[in-house]
Motif scaffolding. Structure first.
Motif, short mmCIF file in Angstrom:
data_model
loop_
_atom_site.label_atom_id
_atom_site.label_comp_id
_atom_site.label_asym_id
_atom_site.label_seq_id
_atom_site.Cartn_x
_atom_site.Cartn_y
_atom_site.Cartn_z
N SER A 27 1.26 5.34 1.33
CA SER A 27 0.89 5.95 2.62
C SER A 27 -0.54 6.50 2.60
N ARG A 71 -3.87 4.60 3.91
CA ARG A 71 -4.48 4.51 5.24
C ARG A 71 -5.83 5.23 5.24
N THR A 88 0.85 -1.19 0.00
CA THR A 88 0.00 0.00 0.00
C THR A 88 0.89 1.25 0.00
#
Ligand SMILES: CC(C)=CCC/C(C)=C/CC/C(C)=C/COP(=O)(O)O
Length: 286
Positions: free
Chosen positions: A197, A200, A195
């Motif tokens: 950042s 999230r 993923t």
């Protein structure tokens, strides 16, 4: 004690946007300040005392309604204009927060695979398989592989544009996530592989945008057989559903993601790179 009705015979629970003068109701503007020709009782409400005006503005509508004598227009205190001005934004706020509450409630109820011991925890591996099928890495890697293997100019053109679409998707989703910064649902376990950042954040679902965009792309350029087209539709829907069932997203993240992916495909079509454009671009850079 005089009743509000007695003090203000023309007002019987009417709309706060109505003003009464000479026993007749008149509509007042909700947004424009009152002009000098307005009846004096209406002007008085605007008041030259800012402290009183602020205090009145901070009163709840219930309290204002409750204090009957203070709202009587006959007493020189007409219905507050602040009510009218604040009515629409607060209605929108109430509608939005209700939608948000429904979204959170529904998403929590549908998040039945959020962990192994959830009610549908046994289907979590299947949901994770759907997650991988909509992940950016397999799509980018698969497209590059097909581009490399393709021996026709038409095939290469399609694959190149799919590749561009996938990059565009990553960029646009990253921007929207970074701007909106909506946290993922509390019941989500952050155990996704590879993923960025910004991942999230949950709004919009990157899987949903990719599934919708790639789904449209496949249907327009690569998948012609009817049974396979049905499979593409099913896959798009299941990828979206799996995001909510895994607890990764709220329903609105996925709905918006589908819409965004749908629009992204239009953008891909608009920016379509033909072999001629490509040759021109390569020629310019050489
Ligand atoms: C070559 C390159 C830059 C690959 C990056 C691919 C990558 C890491 C994509 C992220 C895919 C992802 C985990 C998106 C999050 O999806 P949501 O549905 O959870 O928003």
């Amino acid at each position: 004690m005089p009743s509000p009705k007695a003090k203000n015979p023309g007002r019987s629970g009417g709309s706060p946007v109505l003003g009464s003068s000479n026993g007749r109701y008149e509509f007042m503007s909700l947004t424009k300040p009152l002009n000098r020709s307005s009846p004096p009782h209406l002007l008085q409400r605007q008041g030259s005392d800012p402290t009183t005006a602020r205090l009145r503005a901070s009163e709840s509508p219930t309290r204002r309604r409750g204090s009957g004598s203070s709202t009587g227009s006959a007493s020189g205190q007409g219905p507050p204009e602040e009510d009218g001005i604040r009515l629409n934004p607060s209605l929108i706020r109430v509608a939005l927060s209700s939608l948000l509450a429904i979204d959170l409630w529904l998403s929590k109820r549908l998040g039945v695979c959020a962990c192994e011991d959830s009610s549908w925890g046994s289907v979590r591996p299947l949901m994770k398989l759907l997650e991988i099928s909509g992940h950016g890495i397999p799509w980018l890697a698969g497209t590059v592989y097909c581009l490399y293997k393709s021996d026709s100019a038409a095939g290469q053109e399609v694959m190149l544009n799919l590749f561009m679409g996938l990059l565009l998707d990553l960029i646009l989703v990253g921007i929207v996530k970074a701007v909106v910064r909506r946290r993922r649902p509390a019941h989500n376990r952050m155990d996704m592989f590879a993923t960025f950042s910004v991942d999230r954040y949950s709004f919009p679902s990157g899987h949903a945008t990719r599934a919708a965009m790639c789904g449209r792309f496949l249907l327009a350029h690569l998948v012609l057989a009817a049974p396979l087209r049905v499979l593409v539709f099913l896959w798009v829907g299941l990828v979206g559903l799996s995001r909510v069932m895994l607890g990764r997203h709220n329903v609105t993240d996925v709905m918006f993601g589908f819409w965004m992916g749908y629009c992204q495909y239009n953008l891909v079509e608009m920016l379509w790179l033909s072999p001629q454009t490509l040759q021109g671009l390569l020629g310019q850079s050489a």
